[in-house]
Write a protein that holds these residues in place. Sequence first.
Motif, short mmCIF file in Angstrom:
data_model
loop_
_atom_site.label_atom_id
_atom_site.label_comp_id
_atom_site.label_asym_id
_atom_site.label_seq_id
_atom_site.Cartn_x
_atom_site.Cartn_y
_atom_site.Cartn_z
N LEU A 136 9.98 10.86 3.91
CA LEU A 136 9.73 11.13 2.50
C LEU A 136 8.24 10.99 2.22
O LEU A 136 7.61 10.02 2.66
CB LEU A 136 10.53 10.16 1.61
N MET A 137 7.66 11.96 1.53
CA MET A 137 6.24 11.93 1.19
C MET A 137 6.10 11.76 -0.31
O MET A 137 6.55 12.59 -1.09
CB MET A 137 5.54 13.23 1.63
N LEU A 138 5.46 10.66 -0.69
CA LEU A 138 5.29 10.37 -2.10
C LEU A 138 3.96 10.89 -2.63
O LEU A 138 3.86 11.31 -3.78
CB LEU A 138 5.36 8.85 -2.31
N ASN A 139 2.92 10.88 -1.80
CA ASN A 139 1.58 11.26 -2.25
C ASN A 139 1.02 12.43 -1.45
O ASN A 139 1.04 13.56 -1.91
CB ASN A 139 0.63 10.05 -2.15
N THR A 140 0.50 12.16 -0.26
CA THR A 140 -0.21 13.20 0.49
C THR A 140 0.08 13.10 1.97
O THR A 140 0.52 12.06 2.48
CB THR A 140 -1.74 13.08 0.30
N GLY A 192 0.81 -1.21 0.00
CA GLY A 192 0.00 0.00 0.00
C GLY A 192 0.84 1.26 0.00
O GLY A 192 2.07 1.21 -0.15
N ASP A 193 0.18 2.40 0.19
CA ASP A 193 0.87 3.68 0.10
C ASP A 193 2.02 3.80 1.08
O ASP A 193 3.09 4.31 0.74
CB ASP A 193 -0.13 4.82 0.37
N GLY A 194 1.82 3.34 2.33
CA GLY A 194 2.88 3.44 3.31
C GLY A 194 4.10 2.62 2.93
O GLY A 194 5.25 3.08 3.06
N THR A 195 3.87 1.40 2.43
CA THR A 195 4.97 0.54 2.00
C THR A 195 5.71 1.14 0.82
O THR A 195 6.94 1.14 0.77
CB THR A 195 4.43 -0.86 1.63
N VAL A 196 4.95 1.67 -0.14
CA VAL A 196 5.56 2.27 -1.33
C VAL A 196 6.38 3.50 -0.93
O VAL A 196 7.49 3.71 -1.46
CB VAL A 196 4.48 2.65 -2.35
N GLY A 197 5.87 4.30 0.01
CA GLY A 197 6.62 5.47 0.46
C GLY A 197 7.93 5.09 1.11
O GLY A 197 8.97 5.73 0.88
N THR A 198 7.93 4.04 1.93
CA THR A 198 9.16 3.57 2.56
C THR A 198 10.16 3.07 1.52
O THR A 198 11.36 3.33 1.61
CB THR A 198 8.84 2.46 3.57
N ALA A 199 9.64 2.34 0.52
CA ALA A 199 10.52 1.84 -0.55
C ALA A 199 11.08 2.99 -1.37
O ALA A 199 12.24 2.96 -1.80
CB ALA A 199 9.75 0.87 -1.44
N VAL A 255 0.98 10.66 6.93
CA VAL A 255 1.83 10.81 5.75
C VAL A 255 1.72 9.54 4.93
O VAL A 255 2.07 8.46 5.39
CB VAL A 255 3.29 11.07 6.13
N ASP A 256 1.18 9.68 3.71
CA ASP A 256 0.97 8.52 2.84
C ASP A 256 0.23 7.40 3.56
O ASP A 256 0.56 6.21 3.44
CB ASP A 256 2.29 8.00 2.27
#
Length: 498
Positions: free
Chosen positions: A336-340, A262-269, A471-472
């Motif tokens: 790091l913020m990838l989306n919102t 999900g968004d949190g995992t993608v942001g960490t990656a 965050v994300d």
Amino acid sequence: MHRMWRKGPGWIARFDRYLLRRVSGFPGGNHDTFFRRLSASANHGKLWMGAAAVMAAFPGKPRRAAVHGLIAQAVASAVTNVGFKTLLPRTRPLPEHLPVFRFVHPQPTSSSMPSGHSASAIAFAVGAGMVKPSVGLALAPVALGVAYSRVHTGAHWPSDVLFGSAIGAGAALITRKWWPVRPPFPATARSWTSAPELPDGEGLSVVVNTLGGSFTKETAAALQEVFPRAHINTVEAGEDLVDKIRTTAGLPGTRALGVWGGDGTVGTAAAAAVERSLPLLVLPGGTLNHFARDAGTGSLKEAVAAANRGEAALADVGVVSVERGLAGNPETVELLMLNTASIGLYPNLVRRREKLRPALGKPLAGVVAMFRTFTAGTPTTLIVDGVRHKLWIAYVGRGRYFPRDHAPLVRPVLDDGVLDVRMITADESFARLRLLWSVLTGTVATSRITHLREVTGIRVESDGSPMVLAVDGEALAGVRSVEFRVDRHALMYYSPRP
């Protein structure tokens, strides 16, 4: 004036009686039963509610057309029955004006001027047609039939019907401003670049979060099948996600980092990919994965194609500096913020909207979710760039999101260099009523309670009690202050070219 309208001004009365004589001269037949039943079907708006129910079964414009039609009908009905029927009392046609077999029985007892049935019929048809013209064209004969039926059955004079129809069309036009047609979203644009080609996943290391909402036992096997040469690393319950992602990114021979979650995992990656200057392949998976959709890898086929051909683009990322803990002993964390990111009631709004979206569609789900969220919610006092506000929502998007209202959904450009800041405030008097009215009328974006701007940096501080920051999709409690800024073209991501 009331006395004048009881029979109608002279020229109107003559016009009405002339047309009614022509209608009364029509021979009897099955059409009399048809118009009587058509007129009765529209009593209390039943016909239009039924039509709206059918339209609502089709997502997108038909559903939006149904909503606008019902809103226009409600306004037309209120103006007609509460307003004009009181101001303009008028007697209805008498039995001697029409053949007895055609005359409606029992005849309504309210004022004849104007026709409420006509106002509702035209309002619904025109209102729906403004959103989806083909639906309006299909409804037009029915609406006109209902309007004419009021004259055919002796319920109204012709001028009543004309006046009511004008009210209906006006209601549709006025409410159209409440629910404006959303302009087309800007075309998708990319800052294209080259990335390592990964045939069969050679040089690709993938992290799979097994706690993602859509994970099944077959997920890892399916990924290994499409990327037979890739290293697939799963994160199980109890394992440290951040540590597992960093370990995977550092595996020997890794030329690109892949992520499923999900968004949190993608942001960490994404943070690990930026740290090691690796391109990121975002695979569709997890409960919510907005970046995969924005990147064009919303399906596994698209992701595989981009990786095999080395097609990639550059994206900006948001850098979030968070100060947490006690006022005398703060702890600073950089994310790091990838989306919102959001503060306040926005996470509750999103959860409700996503839950309702399959049944109601995006626009209507947003309206219902916002009503539910803000009816019971309370605002939070925050200091934004030195100015104190009472806020329902403080929302920061990495990049411009569309539409420009309370329910942003699409981000066509991932490297526009800005933060999309949206605040819905409670500083104004009657704040809750203003908010709910703007949601009902679709004017959130233009309401005085909504503040939209684009910046490259912003600072938000708590006013007393610590705040909760998301965050994300990942929540952080005990936040004292937070700063956002943009890091241009910091992330390379795989994206299939058109």
